[in-house]
Design a protein around this motif. Sequence first.
Motif, PDB file in Angstrom:
ATOM      1  N   LYS A   1      46.282  62.158  13.145  1.00 31.68           N
ATOM      2  CA  LYS A   1      47.566  61.735  12.586  1.00 31.68           C
ATOM      3  C   LYS A   1      47.788  62.501  11.291  1.00 31.68           C
ATOM      4  N   ILE A   2      49.001  62.999  11.105  1.00 36.70           N
ATOM      5  CA  ILE A   2      49.336  63.714   9.874  1.00 36.70           C
ATOM      6  C   ILE A   2      50.380  62.913   9.094  1.00 36.70           C
ATOM      7  N   ASP A   3      50.574  63.292   7.840  1.00 37.26           N
ATOM      8  CA  ASP A   3      51.571  62.626   6.995  1.00 37.26           C
ATOM      9  C   ASP A   3      52.961  63.119   7.369  1.00 37.26           C
ATOM     10  N   GLY A   4      53.811  62.248   7.845  1.00 37.17           N
ATOM     11  CA  GLY A   4      55.181  62.620   8.175  1.00 37.17           C
ATOM     12  C   GLY A   4      55.292  63.270   9.542  1.00 37.17           C
ATOM     13  N   VAL A   5      56.502  63.647   9.882  1.00 39.14           N
ATOM     14  CA  VAL A   5      56.817  64.238  11.182  1.00 39.14           C
ATOM     15  C   VAL A   5      56.387  65.696  11.206  1.00 39.14           C
TER      16      VAL A   5
ATOM     17  N   ASP B   1      43.039  83.851   9.353  1.00 39.09           N
ATOM     18  CA  ASP B   1      42.129  83.079  10.208  1.00 39.09           C
ATOM     19  C   ASP B   1      42.359  81.574  10.081  1.00 39.09           C
ATOM     20  N   GLN B   2      43.541  81.185   9.616  1.00 35.96           N
ATOM     21  CA  GLN B   2      43.894  79.771   9.503  1.00 35.96           C
ATOM     22  C   GLN B   2      45.279  79.538  10.111  1.00 35.96           C
ATOM     23  N   ILE B   3      45.630  78.281  10.234  1.00 37.85           N
ATOM     24  CA  ILE B   3      46.948  77.912  10.736  1.00 37.85           C
ATOM     25  C   ILE B   3      47.578  76.956   9.730  1.00 37.85           C
ATOM     26  N   CYS B   4      48.796  77.268   9.336  1.00 39.58           N
ATOM     27  CA  CYS B   4      49.534  76.408   8.418  1.00 39.58           C
ATOM     28  C   CYS B   4      50.315  75.391   9.249  1.00 39.58           C
ATOM     29  N   VAL B   5      50.132  74.127   8.942  1.00 33.97           N
ATOM     30  CA  VAL B   5      50.845  73.039   9.602  1.00 33.97           C
ATOM     31  C   VAL B   5      51.976  72.597   8.676  1.00 33.97           C
TER      32      VAL B   5
ATOM     33  N   TYR C   1      49.848  72.085   5.096  1.00 30.85           N
ATOM     34  CA  TYR C   1      48.437  72.282   4.780  1.00 30.85           C
ATOM     35  C   TYR C   1      47.849  73.330   5.707  1.00 30.85           C
ATOM     36  N   LEU C   2      46.771  73.974   5.255  1.00 28.40           N
ATOM     37  CA  LEU C   2      46.074  74.960   6.055  1.00 28.40           C
ATOM     38  C   LEU C   2      44.942  74.300   6.807  1.00 28.40           C
ATOM     39  N   MET C   3      44.769  74.698   8.058  1.00 24.84           N
ATOM     40  CA  MET C   3      43.658  74.164   8.834  1.00 24.84           C
ATOM     41  C   MET C   3      42.923  75.302   9.520  1.00 24.84           C
TER      42      MET C   3
END
Length: 130
Positions: free
Chosen positions: A100-104, A113-117, A124-126
């Motif tokens: 679950k993330i904060d907000g929609v 080598d990361q993905i920005c959500v 945030y970067l994951m």
Amino acid sequence: MFSSRTLHSLTDLERELQKEHKHWLVLGASHEATIEFHQIQTCRKGMNFGIGVAIAISGARPKCITSTNQKNILIGFDSFISKVPLRPSPNSLPQYEIKKIDGVFFDFIPIKDQICVIHEIGAYLMTEDL
């Protein structure tokens, strides 16, 4: 490359997945008041299962991206990010993780080598881990 096809109900989505795949799963199927139903379509070879997404938040279409190590599909929908392996065991349903993330959820943006959500509250970067 991923795209999604909208269906009219959870029953229609499950019927299409059953017709096309031996193994399949529907993310968000247990959520109350689902209003949209999407079948994730891919042109990736070796993907031997189907994925559906049941949406409970209007206007929050699911988005998909391949993880940086090319082993998983990341699917963003409603207020969740899910990680599904691209090549699960051929004789079982794919095991998936969900966070679950904060907000929609809005979008994914690959950055090295990361993905920005991108989501309603910010970003945030994951990495591979949820």
